[in-house]
Design an enzyme around this catalytic site. Structure first.
Site, PDB file in Angstrom:
ATOM      1  N   HIS A 295       4.331  -4.521  10.756  1.00 12.55           N
ATOM      2  CA  HIS A 295       4.797  -3.847  11.976  1.00 12.55           C
ATOM      3  C   HIS A 295       4.904  -4.817  13.140  1.00 12.55           C
ATOM      4  CE1 HIS A 295       4.285   0.455  10.738  1.00 12.55           C
ATOM      5  NE2 HIS A 295       3.397  -0.078   9.892  1.00 12.55           N
TER       6      HIS A 295
ATOM      7  N   HIS B 248      -7.609  -0.173   5.315  1.00 10.29           N
ATOM      8  CA  HIS B 248      -6.444   0.560   5.859  1.00 10.29           C
ATOM      9  C   HIS B 248      -6.054   1.624   4.838  1.00 10.29           C
ATOM     10  CE1 HIS B 248      -2.783   1.334   8.085  1.00 10.29           C
ATOM     11  NE2 HIS B 248      -2.082   1.173   6.981  1.00 10.29           N
TER      12      HIS B 248
ATOM     13  N   HIS C  63       0.845  -1.203   0.000  1.00  8.89           N
ATOM     14  CA  HIS C  63       0.000   0.000   0.000  1.00  8.89           C
ATOM     15  C   HIS C  63       0.869   1.237   0.000  1.00  8.89           C
ATOM     16  CE1 HIS C  63       0.796  -0.509   4.289  1.00  8.89           C
ATOM     17  NE2 HIS C  63       0.249   0.658   4.575  1.00  8.89           N
TER      18      HIS C  63
ATOM     19  N   ASP D 127       5.820   4.750   5.165  1.00  9.04           N
ATOM     20  CA  ASP D 127       6.668   3.799   5.902  1.00  9.04           C
ATOM     21  C   ASP D 127       6.763   2.451   5.189  1.00  9.04           C
ATOM     22  OD1 ASP D 127       3.881   3.551   6.692  1.00  9.04           O
ATOM     23  OD2 ASP D 127       4.513   2.212   8.299  1.00  9.04           O
ATOM     24  N   HIS D 128       6.083   2.329   4.021  1.00 10.49           N
ATOM     25  CA  HIS D 128       6.168   1.098   3.222  1.00 10.49           C
ATOM     26  C   HIS D 128       6.796   1.332   1.849  1.00 10.49           C
ATOM     27  CE1 HIS D 128       3.590  -1.279   6.034  1.00 10.49           C
ATOM     28  NE2 HIS D 128       3.367  -0.034   6.423  1.00 10.49           N
TER      29      HIS D 128
ATOM     30  N   HIS E 221       1.418   3.931   1.895  1.00 11.01           N
ATOM     31  CA  HIS E 221       1.950   4.695   3.034  1.00 11.01           C
ATOM     32  C   HIS E 221       3.473   4.807   2.982  1.00 11.01           C
ATOM     33  CE1 HIS E 221      -1.872   4.054   5.683  1.00 11.01           C
ATOM     34  NE2 HIS E 221      -1.978   5.090   4.874  1.00 11.01           N
TER      35      HIS E 221
ATOM     36  N   ASP F 173      -0.082  -3.897   6.194  1.00  8.40           N
ATOM     37  CA  ASP F 173      -0.803  -3.377   7.352  1.00  8.40           C
ATOM     38  C   ASP F 173      -2.261  -3.839   7.366  1.00  8.40           C
ATOM     39  OD1 ASP F 173       1.513  -2.107   8.028  1.00  8.40           O
ATOM     40  OD2 ASP F 173       0.782  -0.063   7.688  1.00  8.40           O
TER      41      ASP F 173
HETATM   42 FE    FE Z   1       2.610   0.904   8.132  1.00 14.35          FE
HETATM   43 ZN    ZN Z   2       0.066   1.654   6.564  1.00 12.68          ZN
END
Ligand code: FE
Ligand code: ZN
Length: 255
Positions: free
Chosen positions: A171, A114, A56, A60-61, A58, A133
Protein backbone atom coordinates in the site's frame (compact mmCIF):
# COMPACT_ATOMS: atom_id res chain seq x y z
CA UNK A 1 19.63 -6.42 -12.32
CA UNK A 2 17.81 -9.64 -12.99
CA UNK A 3 14.24 -8.36 -12.75
CA UNK A 4 12.18 -5.65 -14.37
CA UNK A 5 9.57 -4.40 -11.92
CA UNK A 6 6.50 -2.35 -12.83
CA UNK A 7 4.23 -0.72 -10.25
CA UNK A 8 0.50 -1.02 -10.96
CA UNK A 9 -1.63 1.16 -8.64
CA UNK A 10 -5.09 -0.31 -7.98
CA UNK A 11 -8.11 0.39 -5.75
CA UNK A 12 -7.57 3.40 -3.49
CA UNK A 13 -4.01 2.86 -2.35
CA UNK A 14 -2.88 -0.70 -3.21
CA UNK A 15 0.13 -1.55 -5.34
CA UNK A 16 0.37 -4.63 -7.52
CA UNK A 17 3.81 -5.49 -8.89
CA UNK A 18 4.50 -6.92 -12.31
CA UNK A 19 7.85 -8.65 -12.25
CA UNK A 20 9.71 -9.94 -15.31
CA UNK A 21 12.81 -12.11 -15.14
CA UNK A 22 14.95 -10.77 -17.95
CA UNK A 23 16.81 -14.03 -18.60
CA UNK A 24 13.79 -16.29 -19.01
CA UNK A 25 11.08 -13.77 -19.91
CA UNK A 26 8.87 -15.17 -17.16
CA UNK A 27 6.37 -12.72 -15.68
CA UNK A 28 4.73 -12.75 -12.25
CA UNK A 29 2.17 -10.43 -10.74
CA UNK A 30 2.13 -9.99 -6.99
CA UNK A 31 -1.08 -9.49 -4.95
CA UNK A 32 -3.49 -8.66 -7.78
CA UNK A 33 -6.44 -7.24 -5.88
CA UNK A 34 -8.00 -6.39 -9.23
CA UNK A 35 -7.54 -8.02 -12.62
CA UNK A 36 -8.26 -5.40 -15.29
CA UNK A 37 -5.52 -2.85 -14.54
CA UNK A 38 -2.96 -5.63 -14.09
CA UNK A 39 -3.87 -7.35 -17.38
CA UNK A 40 -3.82 -3.98 -19.15
CA UNK A 41 -0.41 -3.06 -17.76
CA UNK A 42 1.05 -6.43 -18.76
CA UNK A 43 -0.46 -6.16 -22.23
CA UNK A 44 1.00 -2.71 -22.70
CA UNK A 45 4.47 -4.06 -21.89
CA UNK A 46 3.95 -7.16 -24.05
CA UNK A 47 4.47 -9.32 -20.96
CA UNK A 48 2.70 -12.68 -20.52
CA UNK A 49 1.83 -13.35 -16.88
CA UNK A 50 2.62 -16.98 -16.00
CA UNK A 51 2.76 -16.74 -12.21
CA UNK A 52 0.62 -15.11 -9.54
CA UNK A 53 2.29 -14.62 -6.16
CA UNK A 54 0.15 -13.95 -3.09
CA UNK A 55 1.25 -12.70 0.35
CA UNK A 56 -2.02 -13.11 2.28
CA UNK A 57 -5.72 -13.76 1.94
CA UNK A 58 -7.19 -10.24 2.13
CA UNK A 59 -9.51 -9.32 -0.73
CA UNK A 60 -7.51 -6.26 -1.80
CA UNK A 61 -4.62 -8.67 -2.53
CA UNK A 62 -6.45 -11.62 -4.13
CA UNK A 63 -9.56 -10.09 -5.76
CA UNK A 64 -8.15 -10.38 -9.30
CA UNK A 65 -6.64 -13.86 -9.01
CA UNK A 66 -9.48 -15.88 -10.56
CA UNK A 67 -9.79 -13.64 -13.62
CA UNK A 68 -6.05 -13.44 -14.28
CA UNK A 69 -5.62 -17.18 -13.76
CA UNK A 70 -8.47 -17.91 -16.18
CA UNK A 71 -7.16 -15.45 -18.78
CA UNK A 72 -3.49 -16.47 -18.64
CA UNK A 73 -3.43 -19.98 -17.21
CA UNK A 74 -1.04 -18.64 -14.58
CA UNK A 75 0.14 -20.68 -11.61
CA UNK A 76 -1.00 -19.31 -8.25
CA UNK A 77 1.61 -19.52 -5.50
CA UNK A 78 0.82 -18.39 -1.97
CA UNK A 79 0.46 -19.25 1.70
CA UNK A 80 -1.65 -22.39 2.01
CA UNK A 81 -1.31 -21.94 5.74
CA UNK A 82 -3.11 -18.60 5.95
CA UNK A 83 -6.31 -18.39 8.02
CA UNK A 84 -8.47 -18.29 4.88
CA UNK A 85 -7.91 -20.06 1.57
CA UNK A 86 -6.16 -18.27 -1.28
CA UNK A 87 -8.45 -18.47 -4.34
CA UNK A 88 -7.15 -20.75 -7.09
CA UNK A 89 -4.06 -21.73 -5.12
CA UNK A 90 -1.88 -24.20 -7.10
CA UNK A 91 1.27 -24.23 -5.01
CA UNK A 92 1.31 -23.74 -1.28
CA UNK A 93 4.49 -22.25 0.15
CA UNK A 94 5.60 -21.46 3.66
CA UNK A 95 8.44 -19.81 5.53
CA UNK A 96 11.80 -21.19 4.43
CA UNK A 97 10.65 -22.28 0.97
CA UNK A 98 12.32 -20.99 -2.16
CA UNK A 99 10.37 -20.32 -5.37
CA UNK A 100 12.39 -20.63 -8.57
CA UNK A 101 11.48 -17.88 -11.02
CA UNK A 102 13.69 -17.94 -14.10
CA UNK A 103 17.17 -16.87 -13.01
CA UNK A 104 15.80 -15.39 -9.80
CA UNK A 105 15.05 -17.22 -6.58
CA UNK A 106 12.38 -15.96 -4.24
CA UNK A 107 12.89 -16.80 -0.60
CA UNK A 108 9.65 -17.05 1.37
CA UNK A 109 9.80 -15.26 4.73
CA UNK A 110 6.83 -15.58 7.07
CA UNK A 111 5.77 -12.43 8.91
CA UNK A 112 2.71 -13.29 10.98
CA UNK A 113 0.13 -11.14 12.70
CA UNK A 114 -1.49 -9.03 9.97
CA UNK A 115 -2.91 -12.38 8.95
CA UNK A 116 -2.02 -15.65 10.64
CA UNK A 117 -0.05 -16.97 7.66
CA UNK A 118 1.21 -13.82 5.91
CA UNK A 119 4.34 -14.36 3.81
CA UNK A 120 6.76 -12.09 1.97
CA UNK A 121 8.98 -12.84 -1.04
CA UNK A 122 12.65 -11.87 -1.06
CA UNK A 123 14.23 -11.79 -4.54
CA UNK A 124 17.79 -12.41 -3.49
CA UNK A 125 19.73 -11.58 -6.66
CA UNK A 126 17.70 -8.47 -7.34
CA UNK A 127 17.75 -7.36 -3.71
CA UNK A 128 14.00 -6.73 -3.75
CA UNK A 129 11.51 -7.58 -1.02
CA UNK A 130 7.81 -7.94 -1.85
CA UNK A 131 6.40 -7.23 1.55
CA UNK A 132 2.61 -7.30 1.11
CA UNK A 133 1.03 -5.83 4.23
CA UNK A 134 3.82 -6.91 6.59
CA UNK A 135 6.17 -3.94 6.14
CA UNK A 136 5.35 -0.51 4.76
CA UNK A 137 7.58 2.49 4.33
CA UNK A 138 7.78 3.91 7.88
CA UNK A 139 5.09 1.46 8.97
CA UNK A 140 4.02 -2.15 9.38
CA UNK A 141 0.78 -4.06 9.00
CA UNK A 142 -1.99 -3.89 11.54
CA UNK A 143 -2.32 -6.87 13.85
CA UNK A 144 -5.60 -8.36 12.69
CA UNK A 145 -4.79 -12.02 13.33
CA UNK A 146 -1.96 -12.06 15.81
CA UNK A 147 -0.04 -10.29 18.54
CA UNK A 148 3.05 -8.14 18.67
CA UNK A 149 4.91 -11.25 19.81
CA UNK A 150 3.78 -13.04 16.66
CA UNK A 151 4.87 -10.25 14.34
CA UNK A 152 8.11 -8.97 15.80
CA UNK A 153 10.30 -12.02 14.95
CA UNK A 154 9.29 -11.83 11.29
CA UNK A 155 9.78 -8.08 11.06
CA UNK A 156 13.15 -8.50 12.69
CA UNK A 157 14.18 -10.90 9.93
CA UNK A 158 13.12 -8.37 7.30
CA UNK A 159 15.12 -5.73 9.16
CA UNK A 160 18.18 -7.95 8.98
CA UNK A 161 18.12 -8.16 5.17
CA UNK A 162 20.85 -6.15 3.41
CA UNK A 163 20.64 -2.34 3.54
CA UNK A 164 20.46 -2.06 -0.24
CA UNK A 165 17.20 -4.08 -0.32
CA UNK A 166 14.36 -2.28 -2.06
CA UNK A 167 11.03 -2.80 -0.32
CA UNK A 168 7.93 -3.09 -2.50
CA UNK A 169 4.98 -2.56 -0.15
CA UNK A 170 1.34 -3.51 -0.62
CA UNK A 171 0.00 0.00 0.00
CA UNK A 172 0.86 3.67 -0.36
CA UNK A 173 0.57 4.52 3.32
CA UNK A 174 3.84 6.43 3.61
CA UNK A 175 2.54 9.96 4.22
CA UNK A 176 0.32 8.97 7.15
CA UNK A 177 3.04 6.67 8.50
CA UNK A 178 5.50 9.57 8.41
CA UNK A 179 3.07 11.77 10.35
CA UNK A 180 2.86 9.17 13.11
CA UNK A 181 6.62 8.54 13.13
CA UNK A 182 7.32 12.26 13.54
CA UNK A 183 4.98 12.29 16.56
CA UNK A 184 7.20 9.80 18.41
CA UNK A 185 10.59 10.49 16.79
CA UNK A 186 10.46 14.18 15.93
CA UNK A 187 14.16 14.82 16.55
CA UNK A 188 15.25 12.29 13.91
CA UNK A 189 16.89 14.41 11.21
CA UNK A 190 16.81 11.65 8.61
CA UNK A 191 13.10 11.14 9.26
CA UNK A 192 12.52 14.88 8.85
CA UNK A 193 14.38 14.84 5.55
CA UNK A 194 12.39 11.83 4.35
CA UNK A 195 9.14 13.56 5.37
CA UNK A 196 10.00 16.39 3.00
CA UNK A 197 10.74 13.98 0.16
CA UNK A 198 7.49 12.06 0.74
CA UNK A 199 5.44 15.27 0.76
CA UNK A 200 7.01 16.30 -2.54
CA UNK A 201 6.51 12.90 -4.20
CA UNK A 202 2.91 12.60 -3.04
CA UNK A 203 2.01 16.13 -4.11
CA UNK A 204 2.97 15.00 -7.60
CA UNK A 205 1.19 11.64 -7.27
CA UNK A 206 4.48 9.73 -7.45
CA UNK A 207 4.72 6.43 -5.50
CA UNK A 208 7.08 6.37 -2.51
CA UNK A 209 7.88 2.73 -3.25
CA UNK A 210 10.23 1.03 -3.41
CA UNK A 211 11.53 2.05 -0.01
CA UNK A 212 15.22 1.63 0.79
CA UNK A 213 15.63 -0.82 3.67
CA UNK A 214 18.85 0.78 4.91
CA UNK A 215 17.03 4.07 5.44
CA UNK A 216 13.97 2.31 6.90
CA UNK A 217 16.21 0.74 9.55
CA UNK A 218 17.01 4.26 10.75
CA UNK A 219 13.62 5.95 10.48
CA UNK A 220 10.84 3.32 10.52
CA UNK A 221 9.87 3.13 14.22
CA UNK A 222 8.59 -0.45 13.85
CA UNK A 223 12.02 -1.66 12.75
CA UNK A 224 13.67 0.08 15.72
CA UNK A 225 12.10 -1.83 18.61
CA UNK A 226 15.60 -3.00 19.60
CA UNK A 227 17.24 0.42 19.25
CA UNK A 228 18.37 1.29 22.81
CA UNK A 229 18.39 5.06 22.28
CA UNK A 230 14.92 5.06 20.76
CA UNK A 231 13.65 2.73 23.50
CA UNK A 232 15.09 4.99 26.18
CA UNK A 233 13.20 8.03 24.89
CA UNK A 234 9.94 6.14 25.42
CA UNK A 235 10.81 4.52 28.73
CA UNK A 236 11.48 1.06 27.29
CA UNK A 237 15.19 0.84 28.05
CA UNK A 238 16.10 -2.71 29.14
CA UNK A 239 12.59 -3.92 28.30
CA UNK A 240 11.79 -6.68 25.84
CA UNK A 241 11.73 -5.49 22.21
CA UNK A 242 8.30 -7.09 21.82
CA UNK A 243 6.91 -4.77 24.52
CA UNK A 244 8.30 -1.68 22.81
CA UNK A 245 7.05 -2.91 19.42
CA UNK A 246 3.58 -3.46 20.92
CA UNK A 247 3.68 0.07 22.37
CA UNK A 248 4.55 1.59 18.99
CA UNK A 249 1.89 -0.49 17.20
CA UNK A 250 -0.78 0.54 19.73
CA UNK A 251 0.27 4.17 19.33
CA UNK A 252 -0.17 4.01 15.58
CA UNK A 253 -3.55 2.27 15.90
CA UNK A 254 -4.76 5.16 18.07
CA UNK A 255 -3.10 7.93 16.02
FE1 FE B 1 -3.93 -4.74 2.04
ZN1 ZN C 1 -4.02 -6.94 4.20
Amino acid sequence: MTLQIEIVPILSDNYVYLVRDQASGRVACIDPGEAAPVLAAAEEKGWEIDTILITHHHGDHVGGVATIKAAKGATVIGPGGDSQPIPGLDQSVADGDVVDFGDERLAVIGVYGHTAGHITFHARHEGALFAGDALFSIGCGRLFEGTAADMWPGLRRLRDLPDETRVYCGHEYTASNVAFALSIDGQNAELQRYAGLVAMLRSEGVPTVPANLGLEKKINPFLRAEDPDFAQIHGFKDRDAVDFFAFIRAGKDAF
